[in-house]
Every structure is written in structure tokens, then in C-alpha cells.
Design an enzyme around this catalytic site. Structure first.
Site, mmCIF file in Angstrom:
data_model
loop_
_atom_site.group_PDB
_atom_site.id
_atom_site.type_symbol
_atom_site.label_atom_id
_atom_site.label_comp_id
_atom_site.label_asym_id
_atom_site.label_seq_id
_atom_site.Cartn_x
_atom_site.Cartn_y
_atom_site.Cartn_z
ATOM 1 N N GLY A 1 86.378 -27.657 11.289
ATOM 2 C CA GLY A 1 85.620 -27.505 12.526
ATOM 3 C C GLY A 1 85.677 -26.084 13.040
ATOM 4 N N GLY A 2 86.135 -25.932 14.284
ATOM 5 C CA GLY A 2 86.284 -24.600 14.854
ATOM 6 C C GLY A 2 87.251 -23.744 14.081
ATOM 7 N N GLY B 1 60.610 -3.191 -8.138
ATOM 8 C CA GLY B 1 61.047 -3.219 -6.746
ATOM 9 C C GLY B 1 62.518 -2.897 -6.586
ATOM 10 N N ALA B 2 63.302 -3.174 -7.633
ATOM 11 C CA ALA B 2 64.734 -2.854 -7.561
ATOM 12 C C ALA B 2 64.971 -1.355 -7.531
ATOM 13 C CB ALA B 2 65.472 -3.493 -8.734
#
Length: 473
Positions: free
Chosen positions: A145-146, A375-376
Site C-alpha cells: 500500500g502506502g 529517428g534514433a
């Protein structure tokens, strides 16, 4: 040490000992050792299950805390939360790093909403310190949880081999979904070092504390300060090119090449098992701490994909937050194509990496080892994204795609008409590479700043770091 500091378990003061393992001998100064929960009656103990303190690591002040997982499962109550908040506030006021040993079952059931409110205060303080001071968590027990969200909000997470993190534990999973799984399978280090939640896994608490001591030597005490400069060490060998095959598609371990560039024994890789086609590592060149993002041809040929882009973007942004110069070491055929990558959000994650490099204000250096396509080429800290210095080795290729693939598109008619299509493809590919891909062409057009022999790489990078010291546009 009296029992007012921590709850004694198994004959030793475990939380305090963890802080003592982290900090320099004799430097731990405990805070709020006598606070007691008013909601637990006879079960209340001094300290309320957590030890907060200040201390020093390699002579530099830090703030720290350690939860006692043996007291009510390490659950967080109101006073327990107040101590952690106080430690975080001290770190912010003093502008010093904060390290937490986390072992918590989450909010304390006996304190209800007051416990939940305590986590809210911790989260708020943690977020307020993001990018201000380094925040490191050592998860050394079962944290739910937390107790899982709290370290997830910090900069770096180190897990021990017996630790686990999950939002809902095995019992809840069993009741809700009918799924039988243990804590390790649900959220152990083998899960989280492969999904990017944790950065490092160490054998035990002592090893984790030693690793964090090492990590802190690469980091400044706070944003705007410089990282400690240590004594320069020569690299393990002088010719990084000797370990890089000349054949562009042949695999190798880029970390071997890095060891011929950086100071000996200074590579400290983060996320080594997540998105292994990209290496993110701290290191030093001439004693100066830097962050390195490198394509890893050993995995997926060094291609960029959604996970690798996400990993690299987060690392670049973190280095920029704390003034660590960046070095991109490039050997990539481009972005991974296909429907799976599009469904995984490769556009979004690739754009995040572009944004991270373009926005970074620290010194940014790039070395192209063998290839940088598509694009790299842009994404991996190209000159047009703002790199301060782009170097390439003599045999490197830079362009839209590999020559043989390019002529298959550009010259498809000639290839169909050729008597020997393969020989014609070879001839056209050689001509295309000479005109569009060779490092000499890229240098002539100004896309790279200089072509360097591999043995000169370290010296050129060291001079660039010296020249750019303090540069933050």
C-alpha cells in the site's frame, strides 16, 4: 542504546543498526526517539516503530530514517508519520540527501484515517523535495500500500533480495481474484528489477547500505551544487575500439567499450535488467561524475523501443535535475518497428526521450560508435537537439537507414532490372553510403563536430567536460 530509541528484536537494534551501516561511524544523531502513539494503549512503544536521524556519508550530511518491520508489521501511524515528515523537512531545510529504509505493511489499521493522513503528508513532502535533494529508498522488507507508494515517489530504489513491494498483498489478491501467489512472485526483486520499479537489487541490508554510500558519491547534496570530484583513474584499457566489431550488425557488450572510456571501476549501472537494449549508468571521466545513456547491441541489436525510451528519458531528466553532465553513446539501427511497439506507445515514450534530451541544460556530449539511423539518430542527443559536442568514430554511419535497406527502396526499379540483383545492390549500397552515411559526409555537413580515433575518445570527452564545467543555459 536504550529501548526508547527503537524496539529491540532478535537481540539487536535492527533499525538503528541499519542507519549505522549507512552513515559514517559515530555520526548518527537520532530524532524524536521518545514519541509515543496515543492510540495503542499498552502496545505503544517509544519511537512508534521508526528511527529518524541525521548523519554523514563520506563526511557529507544526510537525513535518514528506518522503519521497524517487526513492530506491528512496520505499519504507519500518526506519530510514526510525523517522524518521517520531520526527517524530510530537515532534508529540505538543510538541502541534504534523504535515505529511507522502508519495511512497512502500510497504514496502521488501529489508527484509521489518521494513518492514511500520515501517508498523505509524507507523499506531499516527498514530492516537494523532488529535484531539490536526492531521495533514495532501501526496501528491506515486505512493503504494501502506502509502504510501496512511498519509495516509488523517491528518485532511486534499492531492494534487498528478501524484500517485496505491492499495492495489495497475496491475501487480498487471493480473495479478490482467486490467484495463488506468494510475496516474492507478486512483488519481489525479480519482478521489480525487470519492470523498472527498482533500480538496483542487493543481497542484504548491509550490501544495500554500502551501495547507497557509493551512489551518494556521484550525486550533489542538492540541486545547484556540484557533485564531488574524485581522483582521476585511467580506464581499464586505452582502446575502446578494440572491443567493438567492425561489422555493423555483430553484437557486443557496450559496457566493455565504456570501460575503455571512463575511469576504472566507476560504472554504476541503474536498471540493469529492465529494457536491456539501453544502458543507463553513472560513471566518472577524469574524476567528474556523469550520466551515460548507451545503446546496447547485445540486446535487440541496440534498437530503441518503448521500454528503452522510457528508461532513458527518466534517467536523462534525473541527471539534468542534479547537474550531472550527460554522455550518449550511440550504436543503434533505429526504432523498433511493428504493431506491438505501436500498441506499447513507442511514439509517446520516444517523444519523452526527445523531450528529455532537448530540455536538459547540463553539458551534453555524444559519441557515435558504429551507426546511428533514422529517428534514433535524432533522439539520441543529436547536434540539432542541443548536444554540445558530437563525436564519431571513423567507420561510423549516420543517416535515415542502412545503405542496403535504403537502396532497396530508392533503387528498386534498377534492382528488378539488373542481371545480378545482389551485386547491383552491393554497388548501389556502397555509393549510397559514401554519399549519405559515412562519418566524413556527416562531418562535412556539420552534423557531427569531429571524427576521432577510438583511443582519443576519452581525452576529447574529458576536455569537453572541463570546458563546459558550470554550463547550464
Amino acid at each position: 542504546m536504550s529501548a526508547t530509541l527503537v524496539r529491540e528484536s532478535a537481540g539487536h537494534l535492527e533499525p538503528l543498526e541499519r542507519l549505522q551501516a549507512l552513515c559514517d561511524p559515530g555520526s548518527v544523531q537520532v530524532l524524536r526517539s521518545r514519541v509515543v502513539s496515543t492510540r495503542l494503549g499498552d502496545r505503544a512503544v517509544a519511537g512508534d516503530g521508526v528511527v529518524g536521524a541525521t548523519g554523514t556519508v563520506h563526511g557529507r550530511p544526510i537525513a535518514c530514517y528506518a522503519q521497524d518491520g517487526t513492530y506491528l508489521g512496520g505499519s504507519l501511524g500518526e506519530r510514526h508519520a510525523d517522524t518521517i515528515v520531520r526527517v524530510l523537512q530537515t532534508a529540505g531545510r538543510a538541502r541534504i540527501p534523504v535515505v529511507g529504509f522502508v519495511s512497512s505493511g502500510g497504514a496502521r489499521m488501529q489508527e484509521g484515517t489518521a494513518a492514511l493522513a500520515g501517508y498523505g503528508r509524507i507523499f506531499r513532502e516527498t514530492v516537494a523535495l523532488t529535484g531539490v535533494v536526492p531521495q533514495i529508498s532501501i526496501v528491506s522488507g515486505a512493503s504494501a500500500g502506502g509502504g510501496a507508494y512511498s519509495p516509488a515517489l523517491t528518485d532511486l530504489i534499492v531492494m534487498t533480495e528478501d524484500a517485496a513491494m505491492f499495492l495489495t498483498g497475496p491475501g487480498v489478491v487471493r480473495e479478490a481474484l482467486g490467484e495463488e501467489i506468494d510475496a516474492a512472485g507478486l512483488g519481489g526483486p525479480r519482478v521489480h528489477d525487470r519492470n523498472g520499479v527498482c533500480h538496483l537489487v542487493e543481497r542484504d541490508v548491509t550490501a544495500a547500505a554500502e551501495r547507497v554510500r557509493e551512489l551518494l558519491t556521484y550525486l550533489p547534496s542538492s540541486a545547484g551544487e556540484g557533485s564531488p570530484r574524485l581522483e582521476s583513474r585511467p580506464p581499464l584499457f586505452s582502446d575502446p575500439g578494440a572491443v567493438v566489431p567492425t561489422e555493423p550488425r555483430r553484437a557486443y557488450d557496450v559496457r566493455d567499450a565504456l570501460r575503455g572510456i571512463v575511469d576504472a571501476d566507476t560504472l554504476l549501472e541503474l536498471h540493469p535488467r529492465w529494457a536491456r537494449n539501453v544502458v543507463t549508468t553513472l560513471a566518472r571521466i577524469d574524476g567528474r561524475a556523469i550520466g551515460i545513456v548507451a545503446n546496447q547491441p547485445r540486446h535487440l541489436g541496440g534498437v530503441l523501443d518503448a521500454a528503452g525510451s522510457e528508461k532513458a528519458a527518466g534517467f536523462v531528466s534525473y541527471c539534468d535535475s542534479f547537474g550531472l553532465p550527460l554522455l550518449a553513446v550511440v550504436d543503434t539501427p533505429g526504432f523498433m518497428p511493428g504493431s506491438r511497439q505501436e500498441q506499447a506507445g513507442v511514439i509517446r515514450h520516444g517523444a519523452s526521450l526527445v523531450r528529455a534530451f532537448a530540455a536538459a541544460k547540463v553539458p551534453k556530449l555524444t559519441v557515435v560508435l558504429r551507426k546511428s539511423y533514422g529517428g534514433a539518430y535524432i533522439t539520441m542527443n543529436s547536434r540539432d537537439l542541443g548536444a554540445d559536442l558530437v563525436l564519431a568514430w571513423p567507420s561510423a554511419e549516420l543517416g535515415i537507414m542502412a545503405a542496403r535497406a535504403a537502396v532497396g527502396i530508392v533503387n528498386r526499379r534498377e534492382l528488378r532490372a539488373a542481371d545480378d540483383p545482389e551485386a547491383e545492390r552491393d554497388r548501389l549500397a556502397q555509393a549510397y553510403a559514401e554519399e549519405h552515411l559515412h562519418a566524413e559526409s556527416a562531418a562535412a555537413a556539420g552534423f557531427i563536430d569531429e571524427i576521432v580515433d577510438p583511443v582519443e575518445t576519452r581525452e576529447r570527452l574529458a576536455w569537453a567536460l572541463l570546458t563546459l564545467t558550470g554550463a547550464r543555459a
